[in-house]
Motif scaffolding. Structure first.
Motif, PDB file in Angstrom:
ATOM      1  N   TYR A  82       0.836  -1.204   0.000  1.00 13.41           N
ATOM      2  CA  TYR A  82       0.000   0.000   0.000  1.00 13.41           C
ATOM      3  C   TYR A  82       0.873   1.257   0.000  1.00 13.41           C
ATOM      4  CZ  TYR A  82      -3.540   3.339   1.450  1.00 13.41           C
ATOM      5  OH  TYR A  82      -4.376   4.416   1.524  1.00 13.41           O
ATOM      6  N   CYS A  83       0.483   2.239  -0.798  1.00 16.87           N
ATOM      7  CA  CYS A  83       1.213   3.502  -0.898  1.00 16.87           C
ATOM      8  C   CYS A  83       0.246   4.671  -0.745  1.00 16.87           C
ATOM      9  CB  CYS A  83       1.912   3.610  -2.252  1.00 16.87           C
ATOM     10  SG  CYS A  83       3.179   2.366  -2.518  1.00 16.87           S
ATOM     11  N   VAL A  84       0.780   5.796  -0.311  1.00 11.41           N
ATOM     12  CA  VAL A  84      -0.023   7.008  -0.173  1.00 11.41           C
ATOM     13  C   VAL A  84       0.671   8.175  -0.874  1.00 11.41           C
ATOM     14  CG1 VAL A  84      -1.121   6.304   1.994  1.00 11.41           C
ATOM     15  CG2 VAL A  84       1.013   7.585   2.071  1.00 11.41           C
ATOM     16  N   THR A  85      -0.134   9.096  -1.361  1.00 13.35           N
ATOM     17  CA  THR A  85       0.368  10.312  -1.986  1.00 13.35           C
ATOM     18  C   THR A  85       0.854  11.257  -0.899  1.00 13.35           C
ATOM     19  OG1 THR A  85      -1.406  10.092  -3.617  1.00 13.35           O
ATOM     20  CG2 THR A  85      -0.234  12.199  -3.562  1.00 13.35           C
ATOM     21  N   VAL A  86       2.056  11.815  -1.062  1.00 14.36           N
ATOM     22  CA  VAL A  86       2.548  12.804  -0.105  1.00 14.36           C
ATOM     23  C   VAL A  86       2.792  14.167  -0.754  1.00 14.36           C
ATOM     24  CG1 VAL A  86       3.523  11.128   1.498  1.00 14.36           C
ATOM     25  CG2 VAL A  86       4.964  12.032  -0.330  1.00 14.36           C
ATOM     26  N   PHE A  87       2.833  14.201  -2.092  1.00 14.96           N
ATOM     27  CA  PHE A  87       3.114  15.468  -2.763  1.00 14.96           C
ATOM     28  C   PHE A  87       2.715  15.380  -4.229  1.00 14.96           C
ATOM     29  CE2 PHE A  87       5.982  18.132  -5.294  1.00 14.96           C
ATOM     30  CZ  PHE A  87       5.817  19.360  -4.683  1.00 14.96           C
ATOM     31  N   ILE A  88       2.074  16.422  -4.707  1.00 12.76           N
ATOM     32  CA  ILE A  88       1.847  16.588  -6.141  1.00 12.76           C
ATOM     33  C   ILE A  88       2.358  17.969  -6.489  1.00 12.76           C
ATOM     34  CG2 ILE A  88       0.162  16.800  -8.004  1.00 12.76           C
ATOM     35  CD1 ILE A  88      -1.623  14.848  -6.562  1.00 12.76           C
ATOM     36  N   GLY A  89       3.253  18.044  -7.466  1.00 12.16           N
ATOM     37  CA  GLY A  89       3.830  19.338  -7.808  1.00 12.16           C
ATOM     38  C   GLY A  89       3.971  19.527  -9.303  1.00 12.16           C
ATOM     39  N   SER A  90       4.160  20.766  -9.660  1.00  9.57           N
ATOM     40  CA  SER A  90       4.401  21.154 -11.053  1.00  9.57           C
ATOM     41  C   SER A  90       3.313  20.671 -11.992  1.00  9.57           C
ATOM     42  CB  SER A  90       5.762  20.623 -11.538  1.00  9.57           C
ATOM     43  OG  SER A  90       6.796  21.149 -10.784  1.00  9.57           O
ATOM     44  N   ILE A  91       2.075  20.686 -11.515  1.00  9.89           N
ATOM     45  CA  ILE A  91       0.993  20.264 -12.412  1.00  9.89           C
ATOM     46  C   ILE A  91       0.777  21.356 -13.454  1.00  9.89           C
ATOM     47  CG2 ILE A  91      -0.898  21.138 -10.977  1.00  9.89           C
ATOM     48  CD1 ILE A  91      -2.396  18.493 -11.882  1.00  9.89           C
ATOM     49  N   ARG A  92       0.710  20.918 -14.687  1.00 11.17           N
ATOM     50  CA  ARG A  92       0.569  21.861 -15.793  1.00 11.17           C
ATOM     51  C   ARG A  92      -0.532  21.363 -16.716  1.00 11.17           C
ATOM     52  NH1 ARG A  92       2.531  26.671 -18.436  1.00 11.17           N
ATOM     53  NH2 ARG A  92       1.906  26.292 -20.551  1.00 11.17           N
ATOM     54  N   PHE A  93      -1.551  22.202 -16.907  1.00  9.20           N
ATOM     55  CA  PHE A  93      -2.642  21.903 -17.826  1.00  9.20           C
ATOM     56  C   PHE A  93      -2.323  22.588 -19.151  1.00  9.20           C
ATOM     57  CE2 PHE A  93      -4.503  21.524 -13.622  1.00  9.20           C
ATOM     58  CZ  PHE A  93      -5.233  20.351 -13.720  1.00  9.20           C
ATOM     59  N   HIS A  94      -2.068  21.813 -20.191  1.00  4.64           N
ATOM     60  CA  HIS A  94      -1.698  22.364 -21.492  1.00  4.64           C
ATOM     61  C   HIS A  94      -2.913  22.675 -22.364  1.00  4.64           C
ATOM     62  CE1 HIS A  94       2.567  21.597 -20.947  1.00  4.64           C
ATOM     63  NE2 HIS A  94       2.239  20.429 -20.451  1.00  4.64           N
TER      64      HIS A  94
END
Length: 154
Positions: free
Chosen positions: A45-57
């Motif tokens: 099992y894994c968990v999200t700890v960070f989401i970065g640099s999201i770019r919607f093109h």
């Protein structure tokens, strides 16, 4: 497994006020693909700890075929940095275009939420090496920004 691609159709239930797929829905898909990639690599099992640099093109249109590709880019002792790219297109035209991209970090955890060590990922191709370097650079920039924000470098 160091990468996975999820494919599906953009449905009318995902529409935003502008008539396109809602950005929050795209972020959910990114998290799901990242989770599948991280869990396959860690084999737990894994968990999200960070989401970065999201770019919607560009927007995703209702009815488009959507591909969400999550690729392991870099590993630490307990963390997995995963690059996610979203592509979409009209199935009649056959051409897929990049719509969104980001880096996401997962950790493997035990039943008490404590992080667990993971196997190291060793990039084997020039593309994997470039992706690993991009993830390392992003990670360093994030750590530096966090230190400045907390006053550690003041």
């Amino acid at each position: 497994m160091s990468f996975i691609t999820l494919r599906f159709l953009a449905e009318p239930s995902t529409v935003n006020f502008g008539g396109k797929v809602h950005g929050g829905t795209v972020m959910k898909w990114i998290d799901e693909a990242g989770y599948a990639c991280a869990t396959s690599w860690a084999k737990r099992y894994c968990v999200t700890v960070f989401i970065g640099s999201i770019r919607f093109h560009r927007p995703i249109m209702i009815g488009d075929l959507v591909e969400v590709e999550a690729r392991l880019a870099y590993t630490g002792k307990t963390s997995m940095n995963i690059s996610v790219e979203v592509r979409s297109g009209d199935m009649k035209g056959g051409e897929m275009q990049r719509t969104t991209e980001c880096l996401i970090v997962f950790v493997s955890v035990d039943s008490h939420g404590r992080t667990l060590p993971i196997d190291a990922f060793v990039p084997g191709t020039p593309g994997e090496m470039a992706l690993a370097e991009r993830a390392r650079t992003h990670l360093e920039a994030s750590r530096t920004a966090a230190g400045v924000a907390s006053g550690a470098n003041a």
